[in-house]
Write a protein that holds these residues in place. Structure first.
Motif, PDB file in Angstrom:
ATOM      1  N   TYR A   1      43.496  42.882  46.549  1.00 23.50           N
ATOM      2  CA  TYR A   1      43.040  42.525  45.479  1.00 23.50           C
ATOM      3  C   TYR A   1      41.840  41.616  45.109  1.00 23.50           C
ATOM      4  CZ  TYR A   1      43.972  37.720  47.930  1.00 23.50           C
ATOM      5  OH  TYR A   1      43.769  37.900  49.282  1.00 23.50           O
ATOM      6  N   PRO A   2      41.081  41.385  44.158  1.00 25.72           N
ATOM      7  CA  PRO A   2      38.847  40.775  43.928  1.00 25.72           C
ATOM      8  C   PRO A   2      39.330  39.995  45.461  1.00 25.72           C
ATOM      9  CG  PRO A   2      40.203  40.513  42.061  1.00 25.72           C
ATOM     10  CD  PRO A   2      41.743  40.862  42.771  1.00 25.72           C
ATOM     11  N   LYS A   3      37.854  40.757  45.916  1.00 27.35           N
ATOM     12  CA  LYS A   3      37.125  40.777  47.278  1.00 27.35           C
ATOM     13  C   LYS A   3      38.147  40.771  48.467  1.00 27.35           C
ATOM     14  CE  LYS A   3      34.577  37.457  44.628  1.00 27.35           C
ATOM     15  NZ  LYS A   3      34.035  36.182  44.395  1.00 27.35           N
ATOM     16  N   LYS A   4      39.409  41.261  48.554  1.00 25.56           N
ATOM     17  CA  LYS A   4      39.941  41.245  49.745  1.00 25.56           C
ATOM     18  C   LYS A   4      40.900  43.354  49.089  1.00 25.56           C
ATOM     19  CE  LYS A   4      40.365  37.012  50.950  1.00 25.56           C
ATOM     20  NZ  LYS A   4      41.161  36.271  51.401  1.00 25.56           N
ATOM     21  N   TYR A   5      40.058  43.970  48.177  1.00 26.87           N
ATOM     22  CA  TYR A   5      41.126  45.703  48.766  1.00 26.87           C
ATOM     23  C   TYR A   5      40.850  46.126  50.058  1.00 26.87           C
ATOM     24  CZ  TYR A   5      39.856  44.182  43.324  1.00 26.87           C
ATOM     25  OH  TYR A   5      40.070  44.452  41.816  1.00 26.87           O
TER      26      TYR A   5
ATOM     27  N   ARG B   1      39.412  50.112  47.162  1.00 25.15           N
ATOM     28  CA  ARG B   1      37.749  50.314  47.380  1.00 25.15           C
ATOM     29  C   ARG B   1      36.712  51.243  46.743  1.00 25.15           C
ATOM     30  NH1 ARG B   1      37.445  46.478  51.004  1.00 25.15           N
ATOM     31  NH2 ARG B   1      36.880  47.355  52.603  1.00 25.15           N
TER      32      ARG B   1
ATOM     33  N   LYS C   1      34.843  51.421  43.072  1.00 24.98           N
ATOM     34  CA  LYS C   1      32.861  52.020  43.646  1.00 24.98           C
ATOM     35  C   LYS C   1      33.327  52.917  42.591  1.00 24.98           C
ATOM     36  CE  LYS C   1      32.132  49.649  47.473  1.00 24.98           C
ATOM     37  NZ  LYS C   1      32.167  49.714  48.989  1.00 24.98           N
TER      38      LYS C   1
ATOM     39  N   ASP D   1      38.576  41.072  37.736  1.00 27.95           N
ATOM     40  CA  ASP D   1      37.745  41.121  39.249  1.00 27.95           C
ATOM     41  C   ASP D   1      36.232  40.864  38.149  1.00 27.95           C
ATOM     42  OD1 ASP D   1      35.783  42.408  40.763  1.00 27.95           O
ATOM     43  OD2 ASP D   1      37.429  43.317  42.018  1.00 27.95           O
TER      44      ASP D   1
ATOM     45  N   GLN E   1      33.553  41.754  39.383  1.00 22.96           N
ATOM     46  CA  GLN E   1      32.408  42.321  40.144  1.00 22.96           C
ATOM     47  C   GLN E   1      32.490  44.324  39.649  1.00 22.96           C
ATOM     48  OE1 GLN E   1      32.974  43.312  44.195  1.00 22.96           O
ATOM     49  NE2 GLN E   1      31.930  45.170  44.357  1.00 22.96           N
TER      50      GLN E   1
END
Length: 164
Positions: free
Chosen positions: A86-90, A95, A99, A119, A121
């Protein structure tokens, strides 16, 4: 407009409550750990099924469904996988995909923890429906229901199916 029922981690379990909600959906999306193709077969009797395989799924399921399922529903770009974080911990694999080409709606299962969050980002909506099966550490069986209308994801509901 499409009515979506999102579930995960059935681990070979399905009951009439799950099927009742499925009959009210245009599509049922399964985020892995199906357990047995009888589950998706039953769901397919009442709605279109889109799914991915999970870490407990055997070769039969892996031949039927992909690791990642990327598609458009109406005008919403959707990516479903089983183990993704999940967000920040993909997960590293996911990830890189996010990107390179982030979807608008990112869905995963595996954790048995219901989570819906934005998310910032990657400017996407993350959904994990928790687990609707009876195997695992979760206390309450859950699913998500929502609608996709052109570019809009709306009317999100958490469905609690009771204790596992």
């Amino acid at each position: 407009m499409k009515k979506i029922l999102l579930l995960s981690d059935t681990h070979s379990y399905i009951d009439d409550r799950i099927l009742t909600y499925a009959t009210k959906a245009d599509e049922v999306w399964h985020a892995g750990d199906i357990g047995n193709l009888k589950i998706t077969d039953k769901l397919a009797e009442v709605a279109r099924v889109r799914a991915v395989y999970g870490n407990i799924d055997d070769e039969k399921i892996r031949k039927e469904f992909p690791l990642n399922n990327r598609f458009f529903c109406e005008e919403v770009d959707v990516l479903i996988t089983h183990i993704g974080g999940y967000p920040k911990k993909y997960n590293a694999r996911i990830r890189e995909e996010l990107k390179r080409n982030p979807p608008k709606l990112y869905i995963c299962g595996h954790s048995h923890i219901l989570k819906v969050m934005h998310d910032k980002q990657f400017d996407l909506l993350h959904m994990n429906p928790g687990a609707c099966g009876k195997h695992g550490f979760h206390q309450v069986r859950t699913m998500l229901r929502f609608e996709i209308d052109k570019k809009e994801i709306k009317n999100l509901e958490v469905i609690e199916l009771g204790k596992r």
